[in-house]
Write an enzyme that holds these catalytic residues in place. Sequence first.
Site, PDB file in Angstrom:
ATOM      1  N   CYS A  67       0.828  -1.210   0.000  1.00 55.61           N
ATOM      2  CA  CYS A  67       0.000   0.000   0.000  1.00 55.61           C
ATOM      3  C   CYS A  67       0.862   1.259   0.000  1.00 55.61           C
ATOM      4  CB  CYS A  67      -0.947  -0.004   1.196  1.00 55.61           C
ATOM      5  SG  CYS A  67      -0.108  -0.132   2.797  1.00 55.61           S
ATOM      6  N   GLN A  84       6.942  -9.012   3.449  1.00 61.23           N
ATOM      7  CA  GLN A  84       6.394  -8.692   2.130  1.00 61.23           C
ATOM      8  C   GLN A  84       7.454  -8.868   1.050  1.00 61.23           C
ATOM      9  OE1 GLN A  84       5.093  -4.780   3.306  1.00 61.23           O
ATOM     10  NE2 GLN A  84       2.956  -5.398   3.494  1.00 61.23           N
ATOM     11  N   ALA A 106     -15.929  -5.893  17.074  1.00 68.01           N
ATOM     12  CA  ALA A 106     -15.106  -6.359  15.950  1.00 68.01           C
ATOM     13  C   ALA A 106     -14.824  -5.255  14.951  1.00 68.01           C
ATOM     14  CB  ALA A 106     -15.801  -7.539  15.268  1.00 68.01           C
ATOM     15  N   MET A 125      -9.988  -1.293  14.660  1.00 67.05           N
ATOM     16  CA  MET A 125      -8.894  -1.250  15.626  1.00 67.05           C
ATOM     17  C   MET A 125      -8.768  -2.590  16.352  1.00 67.05           C
ATOM     18  SD  MET A 125      -6.351   0.066  17.049  1.00 67.05           S
ATOM     19  CE  MET A 125      -6.414   1.734  16.395  1.00 67.05           C
TER      20      MET A 125
END
Length: 477
Positions: A48, A168, A238, A241
Amino acid sequence: MRLVVIGVNHKTAPVALRERLALVGDDVNIALKQLEAFTDGSVIVSTCNRTEIYALVPQALASQNSTLPSSNLTSSLDSQLSESQKAESTGQEVASNAFTSSSKLSSATISAHIIKIKSWLATFKQLSLSEIDSYLYVHRDTHALTHWLRVAAGLDSMILGEPQILGQIKRSVHLAQEQKVLSNQLGWVVDQVFAAAKRVRNETKVGAQAVSLSFAAAKLVTQIFDDLPSRTLLVVAAGEMNRLVATHIAGLGVGRVIICNRNPERAEALAAELRNPNRRVEVRTLQELPQVLAEADIVSSCSGSMDLLIDKTMTLQALKRRRYQPMLMIDLAVPRDIDSTISRIDDIYLYSVDDLQHVIAGNIEQRRQAAVDAELLVSQLVVEMDRSFQVRQVGKDIEQYRARTQDQVDKLLHDSIAQLQQSDASPEDILTELSRRLTQKLTHAPSKLLRKAAREGDSELLDFVVAGLNESHRGRR
């Protein structure tokens, strides 16, 4: 080193452009195969916050004239390279190049391949090069290696020292391996980067302190509890955060997770993310919170409710049912979900969002100080890696030089044997001529190098070559 890096990140390009340049899914596999046509191996890292291409410029100079990925690229290269630069990259005769390291390509050649990769990226993403060029950064050789190591060690991340980027990069390398586009040389560079990044993280404290709420919460768990597979995490609400917190804590190896949420669909979605063969995940209603609280070793709550969800009475009852085993409670909600007076109860460790923010602020400063040590270590490691690469490369250069020399010797010997069989000349004359021609062949390249060093006034190189040649003669006596 022939390594180049071309890309954009959160510091050079807005998120809208990073989204357009992102390479994910099948795009990565297709892109790697296309890059294979004009690189000696490549790795694509796309997250991202960044999209980067790590590639080795082809060692063969002839590849500069290979088919280009866009119809406008040939004219673009012609405008970039002067006639003298083009001549520099056309190559020399074998004898002229005998003592020149094949790892060193001309600046023009590397520049040409950088333009190729840039133009390919623009074409692949259906953008014009002029639209993206000002946002792209380019690093080459040791600067490229330094950049790659800084990225892998978390020194170039939005959150200084974060560990996710290394994973990654490893996944990106795995994709390149699957597509069989990771050359041996680039694979060697990758191994060096991974080993060096591990040293940076182990020998400095750049990643030792938590600097995000979810990471800080996970750190607290490891400080208070051991034997995590036997522990239970209770997630109250849920939202995003709590999803991050639950992911971090579950990733530590917690064996059981209970999710209490008003919306069962969101709770089930989070449960699907966390569930695996070694972890039991259950979904309960918010009304069941008083009953399940006693089963939780760790509680993370972030509901957005205007009322307290966990009060002192409920906690005391749960603690009694637990036989006063310790509980860690993390309240990330504003207003609070958990009664602040609970912090006075023995065996309860309660942390609010403000508590974690104070910890994070101090940790960020510690990471910045540790980053100074990390940057110094990166510089040292890059020098070591570059020298190792040169040693590795010169071995191949020597091997190639010896092979070329042996071919020349074999040809001269073959000619001499033919003369002995067919000519009336005496064997002494033929062997004398063979000796003369061998001497000319074997001394041509060193002699040319000596003359070049003398013409350019490079006394240091001249002395070094002369000393080396004299030493080789002494060694044969």
